[in-house]
Structures are given as C-alpha cells and as structure tokens.
Write an enzyme that holds these catalytic residues in place. Sequence first.
Site, PDB file in Angstrom:
ATOM      1  N   THR A   1      15.860 -27.330   0.912  1.00 15.68           N
ATOM      2  CA  THR A   1      14.562 -27.629   1.519  1.00 15.68           C
ATOM      3  C   THR A   1      13.517 -26.784   0.796  1.00 15.68           C
ATOM      4  O   THR A   1      13.863 -25.899   0.018  1.00 15.68           O
ATOM      5  CB  THR A   1      14.544 -27.266   3.019  1.00 15.68           C
ATOM      6  OG1 THR A   1      14.689 -25.847   3.170  1.00 15.68           O
ATOM      7  CG2 THR A   1      15.658 -27.969   3.785  1.00 15.68           C
TER       8      THR A   1
ATOM      9  N   ALA B   1      16.858 -22.341   2.216  1.00 17.82           N
ATOM     10  CA  ALA B   1      15.638 -22.199   3.019  1.00 17.82           C
ATOM     11  C   ALA B   1      14.725 -21.243   2.263  1.00 17.82           C
ATOM     12  O   ALA B   1      15.162 -20.162   1.859  1.00 17.82           O
ATOM     13  CB  ALA B   1      15.975 -21.654   4.394  1.00 17.82           C
TER      14      ALA B   1
ATOM     15  N   LEU C   1      19.002 -18.153   0.493  1.00 18.52           N
ATOM     16  CA  LEU C   1      17.578 -17.826   0.449  1.00 18.52           C
ATOM     17  C   LEU C   1      16.981 -18.374  -0.835  1.00 18.52           C
ATOM     18  O   LEU C   1      17.523 -18.155  -1.919  1.00 18.52           O
ATOM     19  CB  LEU C   1      17.400 -16.303   0.490  1.00 18.52           C
ATOM     20  CG  LEU C   1      15.957 -15.818   0.390  1.00 18.52           C
ATOM     21  CD1 LEU C   1      15.204 -16.129   1.676  1.00 18.52           C
ATOM     22  CD2 LEU C   1      15.917 -14.328   0.067  1.00 18.52           C
ATOM     23  N   LYS C   2      15.859 -19.104  -0.694  1.00 17.94           N
ATOM     24  CA  LYS C   2      15.174 -19.600  -1.890  1.00 17.94           C
ATOM     25  C   LYS C   2      14.005 -18.671  -2.185  1.00 17.94           C
ATOM     26  O   LYS C   2      13.160 -18.433  -1.307  1.00 17.94           O
ATOM     27  CB  LYS C   2      14.641 -21.004  -1.609  1.00 17.94           C
ATOM     28  CG  LYS C   2      15.065 -22.051  -2.608  1.00 17.94           C
ATOM     29  CD  LYS C   2      14.484 -23.374  -2.207  1.00 17.94           C
ATOM     30  CE  LYS C   2      14.721 -24.433  -3.220  1.00 17.94           C
ATOM     31  NZ  LYS C   2      13.983 -25.652  -2.911  1.00 17.94           N
ATOM     32  N   VAL C   3      13.977 -18.154  -3.410  1.00 18.17           N
ATOM     33  CA  VAL C   3      12.861 -17.281  -3.801  1.00 18.17           C
ATOM     34  C   VAL C   3      12.227 -17.848  -5.065  1.00 18.17           C
ATOM     35  O   VAL C   3      12.902 -18.460  -5.884  1.00 18.17           O
ATOM     36  CB  VAL C   3      13.333 -15.827  -4.067  1.00 18.17           C
ATOM     37  CG1 VAL C   3      13.890 -15.186  -2.811  1.00 18.17           C
ATOM     38  CG2 VAL C   3      14.360 -15.764  -5.194  1.00 18.17           C
TER      39      VAL C   3
END
Length: 217
Positions: free
Chosen positions: A27, A56, A82-84
């Site tokens: 997402t 996310a 975790l999307k960074v």
Amino acid sequence: MKFFLDTAEIDDIRELAASGLVDGVTTNPSLIMKSGRDIFEVTKEICDAVDGPVSAEATALDYDGILREADKLYDISDQITLKVPLTVDGLKACKHFTSQGKMVNVTLCFSASQALLAAKAGATFISPFIGRHDDISQDGMALIEDIRVIYDNYNFSTEILVASIRHPLHVVDAARIGADVATIPPAVMHKLFRHPLTDSGLEAFLKDWEKTGQSIA
Ligand code: E4P
C-alpha cells in the site's frame, strides 16, 4: 516469483487472495486515500486476508518521526513491512529496523545507485517504480536489469520488488529478468489470466461436450 497486490481495496484483495496466488500486499498513502479507509483498520484487515508481507508506508520524513510512526505500524501485525522513502533518513530507519530483524521496503527508487544504497542499508525489499519511468519515456525495465546484475554481483539478499506496474508485459519482462516480486494492481492481475484462445477453446469444448449428452458429476 512472488505476486503482491498493489492496492488497499479489501474486497479486491479478498477475492484475489482466494486464488491462492497472492503472496503479499503493498500500500502507499495514495492507495489508502483512494480506499477511503482508516490506515490502521484497513491494514489490519489486509493482514488478516493474506499470508505474507503487507507494506505500510511511513509518512514522516525525518528519522525520529519515521521511528515513531514505525512503532505504530509494526504493532498492527507481524506481517507488516515498513515502507520508507529512498532518502538519507529513510535508509537510516531501514538499517535501524532490519538490524532488529524487521521487514523494510524501500520505496520511490528510480536509479541503480539508489538500489545499491538500499541493499547496503539491509532493505528486505527495494521498490523500483518502472511505470513512472516509462511515463517519462525512460526504460523502466532497464533499471530492473541493472539492479539484478548489481545485487547478484554481491549476493545482496534484498529482494527486487517491481512496482508501478501498468500492464501484463511488465510482469512477464520482470519475470524474464529474474525480479523477486511483482506488485500488481488488481486490474492487471485479472488480465494475467486472460487469453482469447483460452476463451474460444473453452467455448468449442463445451459445445462438443453438450453434443455427447454425457455428464461427469
Ligand atoms: C508500490 O509499492 C508503489 O507504491 C506503486 O506500485 C506505485 O504505483 P503507481 O506509479 O502506479 O502509483
């Protein structure tokens, strides 16, 4: 090759997950906005609907802010990746979490040098955006080829997650190159199944079968 769904539409995810062909979900803030849902509620529902990583995205840009948001996002489920963003602070946060054994997806990658940095930061996934390259007349798939060569040269374990996919040929080309994951919008995923010769062949078989007057069940 793993197939992730690139959406926050829970109905689409549940429908396609039932095929058994979905290995995860990605997402981003735009997809959450399109879904009209609360990020925590919908992300939890997505985690319940699929077995596998669910990306996310943190929205803070500074290291401390990313860490604060990450704690809340990782709390949703063990499936959370975790999307960074591919920035100095994003990669610092990436290193912080992957050295604790947590999954991180580094997003908004548009060059091979960026992908190299993400691998050195221990990223679980790197997300090169091929469609957005194609949109400005650059060869998105050439970037995937470069990253594959670089990662193989040094045996980096970071998985190449091909993002910003626009059509089935992007998936086929990514598979030919040996990308690890394709994150696919539901409409493109449906198109992967389709071939006009499958449809016409099926129709002819069923017509002939009817003529036999037989039944299997
Ligand atoms: C997935 O992780 C990306 O955020 C997504 O594939 C971007 O796709 P777009 O270029 O179609 O917005």
